[in-house]
Structures are given as C-alpha cells and as structure tokens.
Design a protein around this motif. Structure first.
Motif, PDB file in Angstrom:
ATOM      1  N   VAL A  31      -6.118  21.743   0.951  1.00 33.74           N
ATOM      2  CA  VAL A  31      -7.515  21.340   1.071  1.00 33.74           C
ATOM      3  C   VAL A  31      -7.605  20.234   2.113  1.00 33.74           C
ATOM      4  CG1 VAL A  31      -9.498  20.307  -0.113  1.00 33.74           C
ATOM      5  CG2 VAL A  31      -8.057  21.965  -1.316  1.00 33.74           C
ATOM      6  N   LEU A  32      -8.350  20.523   3.165  1.00 35.02           N
ATOM      7  CA  LEU A  32      -8.574  19.566   4.247  1.00 35.02           C
ATOM      8  C   LEU A  32      -9.952  18.964   4.060  1.00 35.02           C
ATOM      9  CD1 LEU A  32      -7.263  18.574   6.959  1.00 35.02           C
ATOM     10  CD2 LEU A  32      -8.647  20.329   8.091  1.00 35.02           C
ATOM     11  N   GLY A  33     -10.030  17.653   4.011  1.00 32.15           N
ATOM     12  CA  GLY A  33     -11.309  16.966   3.922  1.00 32.15           C
ATOM     13  C   GLY A  33     -11.664  16.402   5.284  1.00 32.15           C
ATOM     14  N   SER A  34     -12.924  16.483   5.643  1.00 30.12           N
ATOM     15  CA  SER A  34     -13.323  15.977   6.956  1.00 30.12           C
ATOM     16  C   SER A  34     -14.724  15.382   6.900  1.00 30.12           C
ATOM     17  CB  SER A  34     -13.259  17.096   7.999  1.00 30.12           C
ATOM     18  OG  SER A  34     -14.087  18.168   7.621  1.00 30.12           O
ATOM     19  N   ALA A  69     -11.960   8.989   2.128  1.00 27.99           N
ATOM     20  CA  ALA A  69     -10.626   8.581   1.668  1.00 27.99           C
ATOM     21  C   ALA A  69     -10.675   8.137   0.204  1.00 27.99           C
ATOM     22  CB  ALA A  69     -10.077   7.464   2.551  1.00 27.99           C
ATOM     23  N   GLN A  70     -11.724   7.442  -0.176  1.00 24.93           N
ATOM     24  CA  GLN A  70     -11.854   6.988  -1.558  1.00 24.93           C
ATOM     25  C   GLN A  70     -12.131   8.144  -2.516  1.00 24.93           C
ATOM     26  OE1 GLN A  70     -14.901   4.015  -0.948  1.00 24.93           O
ATOM     27  NE2 GLN A  70     -13.405   2.394  -0.556  1.00 24.93           N
ATOM     28  N   ILE A  77      -6.811  14.397   5.539  1.00 23.33           N
ATOM     29  CA  ILE A  77      -8.071  14.224   6.263  1.00 23.33           C
ATOM     30  C   ILE A  77      -7.896  14.846   7.643  1.00 23.33           C
ATOM     31  CG2 ILE A  77      -9.570  12.554   7.426  1.00 23.33           C
ATOM     32  CD1 ILE A  77      -9.518  10.829   5.017  1.00 23.33           C
ATOM     33  N   GLY A  78      -8.864  15.666   8.011  1.00 23.27           N
ATOM     34  CA  GLY A  78      -8.810  16.369   9.283  1.00 23.27           C
ATOM     35  C   GLY A  78      -9.385  15.579  10.434  1.00 23.27           C
ATOM     36  N   ILE A 117      -2.717  13.022   6.900  1.00 19.11           N
ATOM     37  CA  ILE A 117      -3.663  13.269   7.987  1.00 19.11           C
ATOM     38  C   ILE A 117      -3.255  14.532   8.735  1.00 19.11           C
ATOM     39  CG2 ILE A 117      -4.245  10.823   8.241  1.00 19.11           C
ATOM     40  CD1 ILE A 117      -2.574  10.844  10.890  1.00 19.11           C
ATOM     41  N   GLU A 118      -4.251  15.161   9.314  1.00 21.65           N
ATOM     42  CA  GLU A 118      -4.036  16.326  10.161  1.00 21.65           C
ATOM     43  C   GLU A 118      -4.156  15.891  11.609  1.00 21.65           C
ATOM     44  OE1 GLU A 118      -6.485  20.262  11.605  1.00 21.65           O
ATOM     45  OE2 GLU A 118      -7.339  18.257  11.380  1.00 21.65           O
TER      46      GLU A 118
END
Length: 188
Positions: A31-34, A69-70, A77-78, A117-118
């Motif tokens: 799962v990538l969050g951006s 991030a929180q 994170i992308g 991180i990505e």
C-alpha cells in the motif's frame, strides 16, 4: 515474473474510514500512500507556481505529508517531493530541503512507524528531470536511520513501465543503501 497486488491511495488521511475500508477489504501486497491534494481539495498539480507563492505551497504540501505520515496505514509514502514536479513546469524550484526541520520531522515519523519511502522515476521523464525524491532527501532519510526504500516508475501508460528504474537504483546506492525493499502480504 511475479505480479504483486498493490494500491496507491491519494491523500488517504483525508478520508481515513474509506481508506481503511479499502485496505481491509483487499489482500494487498503493498500500500503506497501519497499526497496530491490539500485538505481543502485543491490539487497541487493545478497551482500556477511562481517565485512568490512556491514557499506557501511547499508549506501546505509539508502539512499534508505530516498528516499522511501520522495516519500511518500505508507501507511507504510515494514520490515524497511531488511538488517539485509541478513547480518545475513553471521553471520554479520547489526544494523541500529548504524546510529541513519540517522534513526531518516527517521522515522521523515514517522511520519510527516502521514505514518507508518510494523513489519514483516519473520526474526523470518530466520537467523536474530527476527522481522524486531526489538524492538530498534520500540521503537525509538514510542518515536519519531510514531503511525501507522502494522504487516505482509511476507508469500511467505502457511505455513508461520500468522506465528509469536503473537510474533510481544507482541514486539509492549513491545515498548509501545496500538493498531495496519488496513487499509480500504487506510485509517488507
């Protein structure tokens, strides 16, 4: 060829219940969050950047990264300094290292939560002409103790699949990393 099941969630921290439902209802490997938008809904890609407003929008972008991030329900994170891509279209420099204290706080949160991180290669094909994030941020992440790092080509069209991966790996090595992270079942 191994095919993984993954998702990129844009600003999931703004829609936590929905985002967590999406994650829980699928057996993702990754799962990538951006962050692409401000909490007010405006997309960072829709801004007319100038020397006069870039600092304001960098601060807003950092606000979104901190909240993301929180939120902490992603694996990585992308494209951490995505704003660089958009500002460069207007020949304006958006360098998150200019906000080092805030950036360190975000990176420390990512690290302490066991996330990563990505490094995204799309910037190599666009006006930024470098990976997102660039070497300075990748190196800072490593110096702060970051170990989890992935690579993505951000391919929205077939010919971009895998583009720039070799360059990203060289950049990551130059920053002091000895390995990349691969996820299976959301485990690095």
């Amino acid at each position: 060829l191994k095919i993984k099941f993954a998702v990129e969630l844009g600003q999931p921290h703004l829609f936590p219940e929905y985002s967590e439902k999406v994650i829980a209802s699928n057996a993702y490997d990754y799962v990538l969050g951006s962050a692409h938008k401000m909490k007010e809904g405006k997309d960072f890609g829709e801004i007319l950047y100038s020397a006069d407003n870039v600092s304001f929008y960098c601060e807003k972008y950092l606000d979104e990264l901190r909240s993301l991030a929180q939120w902490n329900q992603f694996d990585c994170i992308g494209h951490l300094d995505l704003i660089k891509r958009y500002a460069s279209k207007f020949k304006v420099k958006a360098d998150l290292m200019d906000y080092r204290e805030r950036l360190e706080e975000i990176l420390k949160t990512i690290i302490s939560n066991g996330k990563g991180i990505e490094v995204n290669t799309s910037g190599l094909r666009q006006s930024a002409e470098e990976c997102l994030p660039g070497l300075d941020i990748i190196r800072l992440y490593r110096q702060l103790g970051g170990e989890i790092i992935t690579v993505g080509s951000y391919a929205h069209i077939a010919r971009d699949v895998g583009q720039g991966i070799r360059e990203a790996i060289e950049l990551i090595q130059h920053a002091g990393f000895k390995y990349l992270t691969v996820y299976t079942g959301r485990q690095p």
